[in-house]
Write a protein that holds these residues in place. Structure first.
Motif, short mmCIF file in Angstrom:
data_model
loop_
_atom_site.label_atom_id
_atom_site.label_comp_id
_atom_site.label_asym_id
_atom_site.label_seq_id
_atom_site.Cartn_x
_atom_site.Cartn_y
_atom_site.Cartn_z
N ASN A 1 11.41 -6.69 0.66
CA ASN A 1 11.57 -8.01 0.04
C ASN A 1 12.10 -7.84 -1.36
O ASN A 1 11.50 -7.12 -2.17
CB ASN A 1 10.22 -8.74 -0.02
N HIS A 2 13.21 -8.49 -1.67
CA HIS A 2 13.79 -8.42 -3.00
C HIS A 2 14.77 -9.57 -3.20
O HIS A 2 15.21 -10.18 -2.24
CB HIS A 2 14.50 -7.07 -3.21
N ILE A 3 15.09 -9.84 -4.44
CA ILE A 3 16.11 -10.85 -4.73
C ILE A 3 17.45 -10.24 -4.35
O ILE A 3 17.80 -9.15 -4.80
CB ILE A 3 16.07 -11.26 -6.21
N ASP A 4 18.21 -10.95 -3.55
CA ASP A 4 19.46 -10.42 -3.01
C ASP A 4 20.68 -11.20 -3.48
O ASP A 4 21.77 -10.63 -3.57
CB ASP A 4 19.40 -10.44 -1.48
N TYR A 5 20.53 -12.48 -3.80
CA TYR A 5 21.69 -13.34 -4.05
C TYR A 5 21.21 -14.52 -4.88
O TYR A 5 20.08 -14.96 -4.73
CB TYR A 5 22.23 -13.82 -2.69
N ILE A 6 22.06 -15.01 -5.75
CA ILE A 6 21.70 -16.17 -6.56
C ILE A 6 22.84 -17.17 -6.53
O ILE A 6 24.01 -16.78 -6.52
CB ILE A 6 21.35 -15.75 -8.01
N GLU A 7 22.52 -18.44 -6.47
CA GLU A 7 23.54 -19.49 -6.48
C GLU A 7 23.27 -20.44 -7.65
O GLU A 7 22.13 -20.81 -7.90
CB GLU A 7 23.53 -20.28 -5.17
N LEU A 8 24.35 -20.81 -8.33
CA LEU A 8 24.26 -21.71 -9.47
C LEU A 8 25.21 -22.89 -9.28
O LEU A 8 26.29 -22.74 -8.69
CB LEU A 8 24.65 -20.97 -10.76
N GLY B 1 13.40 -26.33 -17.46
CA GLY B 1 12.68 -25.69 -16.36
C GLY B 1 13.54 -24.85 -15.45
O GLY B 1 13.05 -24.36 -14.44
N GLY B 2 14.82 -24.70 -15.78
CA GLY B 2 15.71 -23.89 -14.96
C GLY B 2 15.41 -22.41 -15.13
O GLY B 2 14.94 -21.96 -16.17
N ALA B 3 15.70 -21.65 -14.09
CA ALA B 3 15.57 -20.19 -14.17
C ALA B 3 16.61 -19.66 -15.14
O ALA B 3 17.74 -20.15 -15.18
CB ALA B 3 15.76 -19.57 -12.80
N LEU B 4 16.24 -18.68 -15.94
CA LEU B 4 17.16 -18.07 -16.88
C LEU B 4 17.70 -16.79 -16.27
O LEU B 4 16.95 -15.84 -16.04
CB LEU B 4 16.48 -17.78 -18.22
N VAL B 5 18.99 -16.75 -16.00
CA VAL B 5 19.65 -15.54 -15.52
C VAL B 5 19.96 -14.70 -16.75
O VAL B 5 20.59 -15.16 -17.69
CB VAL B 5 20.93 -15.88 -14.74
N VAL B 6 19.48 -13.46 -16.75
CA VAL B 6 19.66 -12.58 -17.90
C VAL B 6 20.55 -11.42 -17.49
O VAL B 6 20.23 -10.67 -16.56
CB VAL B 6 18.30 -12.06 -18.42
N LEU B 7 21.68 -11.29 -18.18
CA LEU B 7 22.64 -10.22 -17.93
C LEU B 7 22.36 -9.08 -18.90
O LEU B 7 21.70 -9.28 -19.93
CB LEU B 7 24.06 -10.75 -18.14
N GLU C 1 22.87 -22.33 -18.73
CA GLU C 1 22.41 -21.41 -19.76
C GLU C 1 22.10 -20.06 -19.13
O GLU C 1 21.40 -19.98 -18.13
CB GLU C 1 21.16 -21.96 -20.44
N LEU C 2 22.63 -19.01 -19.74
CA LEU C 2 22.34 -17.64 -19.35
C LEU C 2 22.02 -16.86 -20.62
O LEU C 2 22.21 -17.38 -21.72
CB LEU C 2 23.53 -16.99 -18.64
N ALA C 3 21.56 -15.64 -20.47
CA ALA C 3 21.27 -14.79 -21.62
C ALA C 3 21.87 -13.42 -21.38
O ALA C 3 22.15 -13.04 -20.24
CB ALA C 3 19.76 -14.66 -21.85
#
Length: 114
Positions: free
Chosen positions: A3-10, A61-67, A108-110
């Protein structure tokens, strides 16, 4: 079981502008799946953008995608040059430094570095 994060959609209000931004700043690669969806790769985690009027912001409340970048100042400069809005300048936190930005579709991303 694996089980792991595999893909993200924005969400993206403007797919062409969002694609151009991430290609220019982070060298992501894109594949179009019709007028309302683009998939990205070469980003550490694959994902996609779909056409929608909404956007994701941490304060709402959005998830923050951090690069990650090994040159934080250069990454911030490239974000600014490509038309991204810096919403939180480089700051220190336990374990590193980062900044937050908003890309052309309003998400918003970081970016962080050690």
């Amino acid at each position: 079981m694996n089980n792991h994060i595999d893909y993200i959609e924005l969400a993206a209000k403007d797919l062409p502008a969002t694609q151009a931004f991430f290609e220019q700043v982070f060298n992501w690669q894109f594949e179009s799946y019709g007028p309302d969806y683009i998939a990205f790769s070469n980003a550490g985690l694959n994902g996609g953008f779909f056409t929608a009027q909404g956007s994701s912001k941490q304060a709402n409340g959005g998830a923050l995608v951090v690069l990650y970048s090994d040159d934080l100042e250069l990454a911030q400069s490239k974000v600014e040059q490509a038309g991204g809005e810096i919403v939180r300048a480089i700051f220190t936190f336990p374990g590193g430094r980062r900044f937050h930005f908003v890309e052309p579709s309003g998400n918003e991303l970081a970016v962080w570095s050690q």
